[in-house]
Design a protein around this motif. Sequence first.
Motif, PDB file in Angstrom:
ATOM      1  N   SER A   1       0.648  -1.187   0.133  1.00 14.69           N
ATOM      2  CA  SER A   1       0.177  -0.032  -0.161  1.00 14.69           C
ATOM      3  C   SER A   1       0.904   1.218   0.036  1.00 14.69           C
ATOM      4  O   SER A   1       0.541   2.222  -0.421  1.00 14.69           O
ATOM      5  CB  SER A   1      -1.022   0.119   1.314  1.00 14.69           C
ATOM      6  OG  SER A   1      -1.552  -1.254   1.409  1.00 14.69           O
TER       7      SER A   1
ATOM      8  N   ALA B   1      -3.827   3.240  -0.711  1.00 14.52           N
ATOM      9  CA  ALA B   1      -4.945   2.453  -0.260  1.00 14.52           C
ATOM     10  C   ALA B   1      -6.014   2.218  -1.405  1.00 14.52           C
ATOM     11  O   ALA B   1      -6.947   1.656  -1.186  1.00 14.52           O
ATOM     12  CB  ALA B   1      -5.381   3.050   1.038  1.00 14.52           C
ATOM     13  N   LYS B   2      -5.987   3.093  -2.229  1.00 17.13           N
ATOM     14  CA  LYS B   2      -7.007   3.269  -3.393  1.00 17.13           C
ATOM     15  C   LYS B   2      -7.454   1.934  -4.237  1.00 17.13           C
ATOM     16  O   LYS B   2      -8.454   1.851  -4.538  1.00 17.13           O
ATOM     17  CB  LYS B   2      -6.571   4.308  -4.242  1.00 17.13           C
ATOM     18  CG  LYS B   2      -5.550   4.101  -5.364  1.00 17.13           C
ATOM     19  CD  LYS B   2      -5.124   5.087  -6.165  1.00 17.13           C
ATOM     20  CE  LYS B   2      -4.038   4.876  -7.201  1.00 17.13           C
ATOM     21  NZ  LYS B   2      -2.727   4.893  -6.175  1.00 17.13           N
TER      22      LYS B   2
ATOM     23  N   TYR C   1      -7.543  -1.056  -2.949  1.00 15.29           N
ATOM     24  CA  TYR C   1      -8.712  -1.673  -2.182  1.00 15.29           C
ATOM     25  C   TYR C   1     -10.117  -1.222  -2.270  1.00 15.29           C
ATOM     26  O   TYR C   1     -10.987  -1.677  -1.529  1.00 15.29           O
ATOM     27  CB  TYR C   1      -8.356  -2.019  -0.945  1.00 15.29           C
ATOM     28  CG  TYR C   1      -6.753  -2.360  -0.611  1.00 15.29           C
ATOM     29  CD1 TYR C   1      -6.282  -3.649  -1.231  1.00 15.29           C
ATOM     30  CD2 TYR C   1      -5.850  -1.463  -0.074  1.00 15.29           C
ATOM     31  CE1 TYR C   1      -5.172  -4.144  -1.136  1.00 15.29           C
ATOM     32  CE2 TYR C   1      -4.492  -1.855   0.125  1.00 15.29           C
ATOM     33  CZ  TYR C   1      -4.053  -3.099  -0.400  1.00 15.29           C
ATOM     34  OH  TYR C   1      -2.793  -3.155  -0.426  1.00 15.29           O
ATOM     35  N   GLU C   2     -10.530  -0.004  -3.067  1.00 13.55           N
ATOM     36  CA  GLU C   2     -11.914   0.505  -2.640  1.00 13.55           C
ATOM     37  C   GLU C   2     -12.909  -0.202  -3.113  1.00 13.55           C
ATOM     38  O   GLU C   2     -14.102  -0.212  -2.775  1.00 13.55           O
ATOM     39  CB  GLU C   2     -11.510   1.929  -3.483  1.00 13.55           C
ATOM     40  CG  GLU C   2     -10.994   2.983  -2.753  1.00 13.55           C
ATOM     41  CD  GLU C   2     -10.872   4.350  -3.627  1.00 13.55           C
ATOM     42  OE1 GLU C   2     -11.129   4.451  -4.792  1.00 13.55           O
ATOM     43  OE2 GLU C   2     -10.276   5.330  -2.930  1.00 13.55           O
ATOM     44  N   LYS C   3     -12.802  -1.161  -4.227  1.00 12.34           N
ATOM     45  CA  LYS C   3     -13.722  -1.921  -4.873  1.00 12.34           C
ATOM     46  C   LYS C   3     -14.489  -2.987  -3.690  1.00 12.34           C
ATOM     47  O   LYS C   3     -15.302  -3.618  -3.947  1.00 12.34           O
ATOM     48  CB  LYS C   3     -13.283  -2.509  -6.115  1.00 12.34           C
ATOM     49  CG  LYS C   3     -12.054  -3.740  -5.706  1.00 12.34           C
ATOM     50  CD  LYS C   3     -11.869  -4.665  -7.015  1.00 12.34           C
ATOM     51  CE  LYS C   3     -11.198  -3.546  -8.118  1.00 12.34           C
ATOM     52  NZ  LYS C   3     -10.640  -4.536  -9.069  1.00 12.34           N
TER      53      LYS C   3
ATOM     54  N   LYS D   1     -17.036  -1.653  -1.805  1.00 12.82           N
ATOM     55  CA  LYS D   1     -18.305  -1.130  -2.664  1.00 12.82           C
ATOM     56  C   LYS D   1     -18.757  -2.385  -3.413  1.00 12.82           C
ATOM     57  O   LYS D   1     -19.836  -2.547  -3.542  1.00 12.82           O
ATOM     58  CB  LYS D   1     -17.655  -0.159  -3.575  1.00 12.82           C
ATOM     59  CG  LYS D   1     -17.239   1.180  -2.813  1.00 12.82           C
ATOM     60  CD  LYS D   1     -16.523   2.285  -3.894  1.00 12.82           C
ATOM     61  CE  LYS D   1     -16.299   3.238  -3.347  1.00 12.82           C
ATOM     62  NZ  LYS D   1     -15.777   4.350  -4.187  1.00 12.82           N
TER      63      LYS D   1
ATOM     64  N   GLU E   1     -16.224  -0.273   4.751  1.00 15.76           N
ATOM     65  CA  GLU E   1     -15.500   0.611   4.091  1.00 15.76           C
ATOM     66  C   GLU E   1     -14.093   0.134   4.214  1.00 15.76           C
ATOM     67  O   GLU E   1     -13.500  -0.994   4.803  1.00 15.76           O
ATOM     68  CB  GLU E   1     -15.446   2.042   5.411  1.00 15.76           C
ATOM     69  CG  GLU E   1     -16.884   2.410   5.456  1.00 15.76           C
ATOM     70  CD  GLU E   1     -16.902   3.346   6.705  1.00 15.76           C
ATOM     71  OE1 GLU E   1     -16.051   3.727   7.246  1.00 15.76           O
ATOM     72  OE2 GLU E   1     -18.171   3.841   6.963  1.00 15.76           O
ATOM     73  N   LEU E   2     -13.296   1.338   3.650  1.00 17.81           N
ATOM     74  CA  LEU E   2     -11.964   0.991   3.490  1.00 17.81           C
ATOM     75  C   LEU E   2     -11.332   1.885   4.518  1.00 17.81           C
ATOM     76  O   LEU E   2     -11.921   2.818   4.397  1.00 17.81           O
ATOM     77  CB  LEU E   2     -11.440   1.289   2.041  1.00 17.81           C
ATOM     78  CG  LEU E   2      -9.722   1.631   1.703  1.00 17.81           C
ATOM     79  CD1 LEU E   2      -8.946   0.465   2.199  1.00 17.81           C
ATOM     80  CD2 LEU E   2      -9.417   2.157   0.529  1.00 17.81           C
ATOM     81  N   GLU E   3     -10.543   1.375   5.502  1.00 14.89           N
ATOM     82  CA  GLU E   3      -9.725   2.352   6.286  1.00 14.89           C
ATOM     83  C   GLU E   3      -8.438   2.074   6.265  1.00 14.89           C
ATOM     84  O   GLU E   3      -7.873   1.111   5.925  1.00 14.89           O
ATOM     85  CB  GLU E   3     -10.425   2.122   7.783  1.00 14.89           C
ATOM     86  CG  GLU E   3     -11.982   2.260   7.991  1.00 14.89           C
ATOM     87  CD  GLU E   3     -12.008   2.259   9.387  1.00 14.89           C
ATOM     88  OE1 GLU E   3     -12.059   3.081  10.128  1.00 14.89           O
ATOM     89  OE2 GLU E   3     -12.717   1.089   9.737  1.00 14.89           O
TER      90      GLU E   3
ATOM     91  N   ARG F   1      -3.958   7.297   0.528  1.00 18.42           N
ATOM     92  CA  ARG F   1      -4.664   6.937  -0.636  1.00 18.42           C
ATOM     93  C   ARG F   1      -4.032   6.821  -1.779  1.00 18.42           C
ATOM     94  O   ARG F   1      -4.281   5.646  -2.441  1.00 18.42           O
ATOM     95  CB  ARG F   1      -6.055   7.664  -0.656  1.00 18.42           C
ATOM     96  CG  ARG F   1      -6.921   7.040  -1.667  1.00 18.42           C
ATOM     97  CD  ARG F   1      -8.041   8.113  -2.195  1.00 18.42           C
ATOM     98  NE  ARG F   1      -8.954   7.670  -3.201  1.00 18.42           N
ATOM     99  CZ  ARG F   1      -8.530   7.878  -4.394  1.00 18.42           C
ATOM    100  NH1 ARG F   1      -7.370   8.160  -4.786  1.00 18.42           N
ATOM    101  NH2 ARG F   1      -9.363   7.237  -5.216  1.00 18.42           N
ATOM    102  N   SER F   2      -3.304   7.693  -2.180  1.00 17.91           N
ATOM    103  CA  SER F   2      -2.309   7.772  -3.599  1.00 17.91           C
ATOM    104  C   SER F   2      -1.354   6.612  -3.789  1.00 17.91           C
ATOM    105  O   SER F   2      -1.062   6.413  -4.869  1.00 17.91           O
ATOM    106  CB  SER F   2      -2.059   9.258  -3.906  1.00 17.91           C
ATOM    107  OG  SER F   2      -3.270  10.050  -3.724  1.00 17.91           O
TER     108      SER F   2
END
Length: 380
Positions: free
Chosen positions: A211, A216-217, A219-221, A224, A257-259, A268-269
Amino acid sequence: MELELKNLYDDFRNGDTIKAYAKLIAEEAQKLSKDINIMEVCGGHTHTIMKFGLPQLLPKNVKFIHGPGCPVCIMPKERIDHAYVLAMQDDIILVTLGDMIKVPGSHGSLQDARAKGADVRFVYSPLECLKIAEENLNKKIIFFAIGFETTTPMTAALLDSVVKKGIKNILFHINHVTVPEVMVELIDSRDEHVDSYNNQIDAFLGPSHVSVIAGAKIYEKFPKEYNRPVVVTGFEPVDMMEGIYKIIKQFTENRCELEIQYKRVVNRSGNLKAQKLIRQYFNKVNLFKWRGLGNVPESGLKLRQEFAEYDAEVIYKEILPIKEVEDHKLCICGDILRGMAHPIECTIFGTACKPNTPIGSCMVSSEGACAAYYKYGNIL
């Protein structure tokens, strides 16, 4: 007072803090309506879990299941055979990272190849290949590159140096893989030979070093699209206990959620410079075979076409074996890597299969689940 390494991690291994989190987790877990299975997708996490006895600190309705978190463990025998065949050529020095040397293929391990006279070397950094190449101008140096997003930028940096310096005797055999795609595979298998539909995964502890690079982005899927919460968590026991607490809180508060627990390092980036370098030199492959998991779509990387002159798989295509090789029939590493079994369920664990005589890949690397269970099994 002189600062020592232990000063940097003491607080993250503090027994009182760990016990305090254990108490919070136990209190929160009483509110759960079902058992929760948490998969750590990182061999470093598995090592921490076993070394510090974290399962013994958790309530019975919160359980760990282990994922394919070790790039050595998931390497199929066919690709190890590639490395072996290349290493046995007279004009080649094969270079790779650490534990890869011990993984058995169908012809033996790279360690076996070295015993037979092959020039096989392991390095801590791919950039060490530059010195090896300079000292051996009459040899081809093949870097057998492995690892998740964590180590990919180092391979890209080596290739960047090779291209810019016009070095002609360094080639690459690329075996880099990416994490999000295999997480999807674990939830919803697309391979007809592997049944992952009965997976037991309720939530993920997201890999930390991966990460740092990818962000971390990636893992957003999962919250969701797959209704699986992800908490990106550090390696230390306090990190992991806090990450587990965050996951349990999501279930009791009906959130998904993603934390990021590991905020001191992860955002995140991710590392945008590293990501740009990776895109400059690599493309996704349509399929990459993971040991125990089968072919996972778009989960591997390859050199871009314009850098084919550095690609050992292209240059040595005629001598590289293409036959698929099955694992030992008694080895259940595939089930362990998919979170469907624990090492102690294997009939050859700790008997025929030990770290010095590994039958399966999970016992080879120090980050493999079987190796961790073998080393710290006395706490079970």
